[in-house]
Design a protein around this motif. Sequence first.
Motif, PDB file in Angstrom:
ATOM      1  N   ASN A 401       0.806  -1.234   0.000  1.00  0.00           N
ATOM      2  CA  ASN A 401       0.000   0.000   0.000  1.00  0.00           C
ATOM      3  C   ASN A 401       0.834   1.277   0.000  1.00  0.00           C
ATOM      4  O   ASN A 401       0.307   2.367   0.234  1.00  0.00           O
ATOM      5  CB  ASN A 401      -0.977   0.030   1.190  1.00  0.00           C
ATOM      6  CG  ASN A 401      -1.809  -1.229   1.289  1.00  0.00           C
ATOM      7  OD1 ASN A 401      -1.696  -1.975   2.253  1.00  0.00           O
ATOM      8  ND2 ASN A 401      -2.622  -1.483   0.289  1.00  0.00           N
ATOM      9  N   ASN A 425      -1.134   4.493   1.307  1.00  0.00           N
ATOM     10  CA  ASN A 425      -2.517   4.113   1.651  1.00  0.00           C
ATOM     11  C   ASN A 425      -3.415   3.928   0.435  1.00  0.00           C
ATOM     12  O   ASN A 425      -4.635   4.108   0.531  1.00  0.00           O
ATOM     13  CB  ASN A 425      -3.137   5.150   2.594  1.00  0.00           C
ATOM     14  CG  ASN A 425      -2.351   5.322   3.871  1.00  0.00           C
ATOM     15  OD1 ASN A 425      -1.727   4.380   4.352  1.00  0.00           O
ATOM     16  ND2 ASN A 425      -2.341   6.515   4.415  1.00  0.00           N
ATOM     17  N   THR A 427      -5.253   1.491  -2.434  1.00  0.00           N
ATOM     18  CA  THR A 427      -5.776   0.122  -2.415  1.00  0.00           C
ATOM     19  C   THR A 427      -5.853  -0.491  -3.809  1.00  0.00           C
ATOM     20  O   THR A 427      -6.166  -1.666  -3.938  1.00  0.00           O
ATOM     21  CB  THR A 427      -7.174   0.079  -1.769  1.00  0.00           C
ATOM     22  OG1 THR A 427      -8.045   0.979  -2.469  1.00  0.00           O
ATOM     23  CG2 THR A 427      -7.112   0.475  -0.310  1.00  0.00           C
TER      24      THR A 427
END
Length: 448
Positions: A401, A425, A427
């Motif tokens: 990520n 962060n 996905t």
Amino acid sequence: MKYRISSILKLKVFFDRLFLFLVLTLLSSCSAIKKTNKEIETDFTESRIFKQGYAGFALYDPVTKKMLYTHNADKYFTPASNTKLFTLFTGLKVLGDSVPALNYTIKGDSLIFKGTGDPSFLNPDLPESRVVEFFNNNDLKLFYAPAAYKEKHLGPGWAWDDYDSYYSSEKIDFPLYGNLIELQFHDYAEPEVTPIQFQDSIKLVEAFSPENKYTQREISSNKMEYQKFNRGDNFTQHIPIKYSKNLITELLSDTLNKKVTIYKGDLKDLEFNKTLYSIPADSIYKRMMQVSDNFIAEQIMLMAADKISDTLKTSIAIDYMKENHLKDLPDEPMWYDGSGLSRYNLFTPRSMVKLVEKIEMEMPKERLFNILAAGGASGTLKNYYKAETPYIYAKTGTLKNNHSLSGFIITKSGKTLIFSFMNSNYTVPTSELKKGMTRILEQVHNNY
């Protein structure tokens, strides 16, 4: 006289037209750059690839000393292996042109030595170290003195369950064989183990999870288990060695075919005033930067700490660099290891850009580009950012990520710009993220 006036008028007309052409070209270029910046900003704010995650970008011209474009450039990101740019800068400022392999002293008929953290001894991925020749051509008794090593074997913020993965080699004062055990499988046969001393440490067990073809090592020893099933021919695995002082002398004794003993005397009574150098420093920098070798990165930090303080501890080198060479970064680096395995590391894109500029000041660009991975041509960028002529020379960084890319981008107009593209962060699959990054970097390459 009339001829002179006519010539002057013609010359004036020529320069007026040239000036007008340059002004129009500049305005056109500025217009194209503004349009490009607007398209890039739209990509960041509206593209599904970047919208849900967290992206930062900084583009800098080292000639004009101006930031050309920023997006979240002052925000902190998990850099992963972009941390190795800090490690490279540390090596350049502290280590010099050659890698220090041993600090030693001679006392009577004994050669007493201690390791500096040099990663090259018997390392198959690096040039041959001078240490083997040095030991073999010496008739003195060999004594290994464990260094003032106050470091944990694994770094802060590393994933504990990666301890037996090749990218999590232990940090140690005297590495051998790249700190890895190599297992070569051939169909159902017992694997060939290198170093051979670990052949008796591997055990066959019945297959309970055939989809897992990897050998498992115990967390506190070098005992390994592999499942009984066919992996095909020439399947190779590398597992970190679990080190101890006794293991170092055992491996050295077997390798050199001469006895190496642990020195039991008081080290305070000895002055290790001689240093043996092993290989050119650029050879370890190139390996670290192009294939993102975590082991080498961590050992560089230990070598730097040893040279600064005579104690092999990563934090010593980090504190020294922050205090003496990194105070002018726009944002203080949250820096904890040499490789970037630590989730504690946090850097901003604009600080990464400043760091790359500082690295460029330490060496000629041709030498630096030879060390970095090149888009579509070498290292971790071999399959990305492809072009007839490489236009990106940079360092990648990837943890789950998190993905970053920092370095140089050469534009079609001939400029060499510095950039840092950091993502946390997200996905979406990393392959999809890279496509979005490629689109933006191609815009910079084509229009700046």
